[in-house]
Motif scaffolding. Structure first.
Motif, PDB file in Angstrom:
ATOM      1  N   PRO A 160      47.063  43.978  44.769  1.00 36.82           N
ATOM      2  CA  PRO A 160      46.807  45.073  43.821  1.00 36.82           C
ATOM      3  C   PRO A 160      46.056  46.220  44.473  1.00 36.82           C
ATOM      4  O   PRO A 160      45.134  46.010  45.270  1.00 36.82           O
ATOM      5  CB  PRO A 160      45.976  44.410  42.719  1.00 36.82           C
ATOM      6  CG  PRO A 160      45.378  43.192  43.361  1.00 36.82           C
ATOM      7  CD  PRO A 160      46.359  42.731  44.382  1.00 36.82           C
ATOM      8  N   THR A 161      46.477  47.449  44.138  1.00 35.22           N
ATOM      9  CA  THR A 161      45.828  48.641  44.693  1.00 35.22           C
ATOM     10  C   THR A 161      44.706  49.143  43.794  1.00 35.22           C
ATOM     11  O   THR A 161      43.946  50.018  44.205  1.00 35.22           O
ATOM     12  CB  THR A 161      46.874  49.761  44.882  1.00 35.22           C
ATOM     13  OG1 THR A 161      47.537  50.006  43.634  1.00 35.22           O
ATOM     14  CG2 THR A 161      47.908  49.360  45.927  1.00 35.22           C
ATOM     15  N   THR A 169      42.333  39.837  43.851  1.00 38.00           N
ATOM     16  CA  THR A 169      42.388  40.826  44.929  1.00 38.00           C
ATOM     17  C   THR A 169      43.234  40.356  46.098  1.00 38.00           C
ATOM     18  O   THR A 169      43.763  41.174  46.847  1.00 38.00           O
ATOM     19  CB  THR A 169      40.973  41.161  45.414  1.00 38.00           C
ATOM     20  OG1 THR A 169      40.313  39.937  45.816  1.00 38.00           O
ATOM     21  CG2 THR A 169      40.171  41.830  44.302  1.00 38.00           C
ATOM     22  N   GLU A 170      43.358  39.027  46.259  1.00 36.56           N
ATOM     23  CA  GLU A 170      44.176  38.512  47.357  1.00 36.56           C
ATOM     24  C   GLU A 170      45.670  38.604  47.075  1.00 36.56           C
ATOM     25  O   GLU A 170      46.500  38.483  47.977  1.00 36.56           O
ATOM     26  CB  GLU A 170      43.807  37.057  47.685  1.00 36.56           C
ATOM     27  CG  GLU A 170      44.128  36.058  46.588  1.00 36.56           C
ATOM     28  CD  GLU A 170      43.017  35.874  45.578  1.00 36.56           C
ATOM     29  OE1 GLU A 170      42.969  34.807  44.947  1.00 36.56           O
ATOM     30  OE2 GLU A 170      42.197  36.806  45.427  1.00 36.56           O
ATOM     31  N   PRO A 204      52.454  54.424  43.172  1.00 38.97           N
ATOM     32  CA  PRO A 204      52.673  53.500  44.299  1.00 38.97           C
ATOM     33  C   PRO A 204      51.862  52.227  44.119  1.00 38.97           C
ATOM     34  O   PRO A 204      50.826  52.212  43.460  1.00 38.97           O
ATOM     35  CB  PRO A 204      52.180  54.311  45.506  1.00 38.97           C
ATOM     36  CG  PRO A 204      51.173  55.263  44.933  1.00 38.97           C
ATOM     37  CD  PRO A 204      51.662  55.609  43.556  1.00 38.97           C
ATOM     38  N   GLY A 205      52.342  51.154  44.701  1.00 35.65           N
ATOM     39  CA  GLY A 205      51.593  49.911  44.678  1.00 35.65           C
ATOM     40  C   GLY A 205      51.640  49.187  43.356  1.00 35.65           C
ATOM     41  O   GLY A 205      52.377  49.549  42.428  1.00 35.65           O
ATOM     42  N   VAL A 206      50.817  48.155  43.260  1.00 37.43           N
ATOM     43  CA  VAL A 206      50.736  47.280  42.093  1.00 37.43           C
ATOM     44  C   VAL A 206      49.364  47.436  41.463  1.00 37.43           C
ATOM     45  O   VAL A 206      48.344  47.459  42.160  1.00 37.43           O
ATOM     46  CB  VAL A 206      50.986  45.812  42.513  1.00 37.43           C
ATOM     47  CG1 VAL A 206      50.586  44.847  41.409  1.00 37.43           C
ATOM     48  CG2 VAL A 206      52.453  45.624  42.877  1.00 37.43           C
ATOM     49  N   SER A 207      49.320  47.546  40.136  1.00 35.22           N
ATOM     50  CA  SER A 207      48.058  47.803  39.452  1.00 35.22           C
ATOM     51  C   SER A 207      47.252  46.542  39.173  1.00 35.22           C
ATOM     52  O   SER A 207      46.020  46.579  39.148  1.00 35.22           O
ATOM     53  CB  SER A 207      48.314  48.541  38.132  1.00 35.22           C
ATOM     54  OG  SER A 207      48.843  49.818  38.368  1.00 35.22           O
ATOM     55  N   PHE A 208      47.960  45.400  38.957  1.00 36.00           N
ATOM     56  CA  PHE A 208      47.229  44.227  38.477  1.00 36.00           C
ATOM     57  C   PHE A 208      47.972  42.956  38.861  1.00 36.00           C
ATOM     58  O   PHE A 208      49.198  42.887  38.782  1.00 36.00           O
ATOM     59  CB  PHE A 208      47.084  44.296  36.954  1.00 36.00           C
ATOM     60  CG  PHE A 208      46.281  43.181  36.340  1.00 36.00           C
ATOM     61  CD1 PHE A 208      44.923  43.054  36.568  1.00 36.00           C
ATOM     62  CD2 PHE A 208      46.898  42.247  35.503  1.00 36.00           C
ATOM     63  CE1 PHE A 208      44.185  42.026  35.984  1.00 36.00           C
ATOM     64  CE2 PHE A 208      46.170  41.227  34.918  1.00 36.00           C
ATOM     65  CZ  PHE A 208      44.807  41.110  35.157  1.00 36.00           C
ATOM     66  N   CYS A 209      47.225  41.959  39.296  1.00 36.79           N
ATOM     67  CA  CYS A 209      47.750  40.615  39.564  1.00 36.79           C
ATOM     68  C   CYS A 209      46.796  39.591  38.972  1.00 36.79           C
ATOM     69  O   CYS A 209      45.572  39.712  39.125  1.00 36.79           O
ATOM     70  CB  CYS A 209      47.849  40.338  41.070  1.00 36.79           C
ATOM     71  SG  CYS A 209      49.048  41.319  41.967  1.00 36.79           S
ATOM     72  N   THR A 210      47.341  38.610  38.299  1.00 38.79           N
ATOM     73  CA  THR A 210      46.513  37.519  37.808  1.00 38.79           C
ATOM     74  C   THR A 210      47.358  36.273  37.664  1.00 38.79           C
ATOM     75  O   THR A 210      48.585  36.328  37.721  1.00 38.79           O
ATOM     76  CB  THR A 210      45.856  37.873  36.458  1.00 38.79           C
ATOM     77  OG1 THR A 210      44.822  36.913  36.165  1.00 38.79           O
ATOM     78  CG2 THR A 210      46.872  37.850  35.315  1.00 38.79           C
ATOM     79  N   ARG A 211      46.699  35.155  37.510  1.00 40.52           N
ATOM     80  CA  ARG A 211      47.371  33.895  37.220  1.00 40.52           C
ATOM     81  C   ARG A 211      46.853  33.419  35.874  1.00 40.52           C
ATOM     82  O   ARG A 211      45.641  33.267  35.681  1.00 40.52           O
ATOM     83  CB  ARG A 211      47.099  32.854  38.303  1.00 40.52           C
ATOM     84  CG  ARG A 211      47.994  31.630  38.226  1.00 40.52           C
ATOM     85  CD  ARG A 211      47.600  30.575  39.268  1.00 40.52           C
ATOM     86  NE  ARG A 211      47.723  31.063  40.617  1.00 40.52           N
ATOM     87  CZ  ARG A 211      48.847  31.045  41.331  1.00 40.52           C
ATOM     88  NH1 ARG A 211      49.952  30.566  40.788  1.00 40.52           N
ATOM     89  NH2 ARG A 211      48.859  31.492  42.577  1.00 40.52           N
TER      90      ARG A 211
END
Length: 430
Positions: A160-161, A169-170, A204-211
């Protein structure tokens, strides 16, 4: 939802099924089969098969192969014989409605499916712009410019950017996409292990990542993006029996509702007060969207459900099930469905009401998409007939176009149908 991949699917006819094997067949015939071309509306009017299948050169006619598919296609059921027990309940319907015309079939587009029960992998954001899953990527197809571009490759290391609270964050690497949703500028992808990845199409990029969870069986079965009073929100339906709602300003979790069984699909009512929740149970639920409490049960299906959708009037909704039916419900009388609509060969895995409420689009797992007239009380339908597994079906926001993703070893493509108007002659200029 079954924790299995694509092995349950029946493919459309392979080259070896309709001609002799490559070693035995005439080479020209084999090459012809493999060199399938795009088809336009004008070519279809002149007799070309809409998928470019060269029936005149094969060892079987289209009519004969259709009968074979109807007889031999295997409908996956969690409850044995559920699809055969509903015939008496089904509403008689007549074919012959003509609401959408075939416009184009592009072979450049290659939709794919990761999980055989999850078919929400095609999304139209305008009558010319379509997003779909192809292997590890989400792709964009412009029917106007005939351009195909990659939006995001989920096999890459996605980081995520933006530094929103709760983001991983990883990031993720080699995410297997089980479902996806696209609305306005937002793309949300769901993974086989509960991954959620959010990207704005104009950034550009990705705003959010979660599990969503670290439980082993946490596949993301469905995602719905919807407008709320505070902007775009999205909901995820997961195999860990949870439904989660997120806002999209900072991607914070707003609600997490838990249910007694894996949730396969959830949809929000137009007034944002109710949710349909369907999953690995014969009965679905109507739920208060504010607190997750059950308002009513949805009783009538004979197997597990994988689809739901709301009519824009907010009183009518529909559910799709592995018992080979789509059932239409009215909030004013939940004792029985107002219509039970039977599929031809398999489970109803994707359904959509048109934005103007005039049509209900019902997709089977393969070969058939039905467009029912709501004005005619679901008694008349248009049957879109082709061959191949359906990765998804999507109406454009203005209801002008229907896009159908077809996954097949030989005939993978994207079908486009446009709303019929009084000036059909104009499609000769497209």
């Amino acid at each position: 939802m079954s924790y299995e991949g694509v092995d349950q699917m029946d493919y459309m006819v392979d080259e070896g099924d309709v001609v002799d094997s490559a070693d035995e067949a005439n080479l020209d015939e084999y090459d012809l089969l493999m060199q399938v071309t795009d088809t336009s509306a004008s070519q279809a009017r002149k007799g070309k098969d809409i998928q470019g299948i060269p029936w005149d050169r094969l060892h079987i006619t289209r009519q004969s192969y259709r009968l074979t598919r109807l007889e031999q296609y295997t409908n996956y059921e969690n409850i044995p014989s559920s699809g055969e027990a509903v015939d008496k309940e089904c509403k008689p319907t007549k074919k012959g409605g003509m609401y959408y015309d075939f416009i184009y079939n592009t072979r450049l587009v290659k939709p794919t499916i990761l999980h055989f029960q999850l078919r929400n992998l095609v999304w139209a954001t305008s009558k010319h712009d379509v997003y779909f899953v192809s292997n590890y990527s989400v792709m964009h197809w412009s029917s106007l410019s005939q351009n195909l571009t990659e939006v995001l490759n989920f096999s890459d290391h996605i980081v995520p950017t933006e530094r929103n609270p709760g983001t991983l964050t990883e990031g993720f690497t080699r995410t297997q996409l089980s479902t996806v949703a696209v609305k306005d500028r937002l793309l949300v992808g769901g993974g086989f292990h509960g991954e959620i990845i959010c990207k704005y199409l104009d950034k550009p990029g990705v705003s959010f990542c979660t599990r969503t969870t670290h439980r082993e069986n946490a596949i993301t079965n469905a995602i719905e993006i919807f407008e709320s009073s505070s902007g775009l929100h999205f909901m995820t339906s997961n195999n860990d029996s949870g439904v989660r709602e997120y806002e999209t300003e900072r991607f914070q979790l707003l609600n997490h509702f838990r249910f007694p069984w894996p949730v396969n699909h959830t949809s929000m009512s137009p007034d944002r007060k109710l949710m349909t929740v369907v999953g690995d149970d014969l009965d679905g639920l109507l739920v208060d969207a504010r607190n997750g409490k059950t308002v009513s049960s949805i009783v009538g299906h004979l197997d597990y459900s994988f689809a739901s959708t709301w009519h824009p009037d907010g009183r009518i909704f529909a559910t799709g099930n592995q018992d080979k039916t789509c059932r239409v419900w009215d909030l004013r009388n939940m004792s029985a469905p107002t219509a039970t609509l039977k599929a031809n060969i398999g489970a109803v895995r994707s359904i959509r009401f048109s934005g103007d409420g005039q049509f209900l689009v019902v997709a089977e797992p393969a070969d058939f998409v039905h467009v029912y007239s709501t004005r005619d009380n679901y008694e008349t339908r248009q049957e879109l007939d082709f061959f191949g597994e359906i990765s998804g079906v999507s109406l454009s926001p203005d209801d002008e176009s229907i896009y159908i993703g077809i996954w097949d070893r030989t005939y993978a493509s994207l079908l486009q149908y446009n709303r019929r108007h009084t000036y059909e002659y104009l499609d000769s200029l497209i």
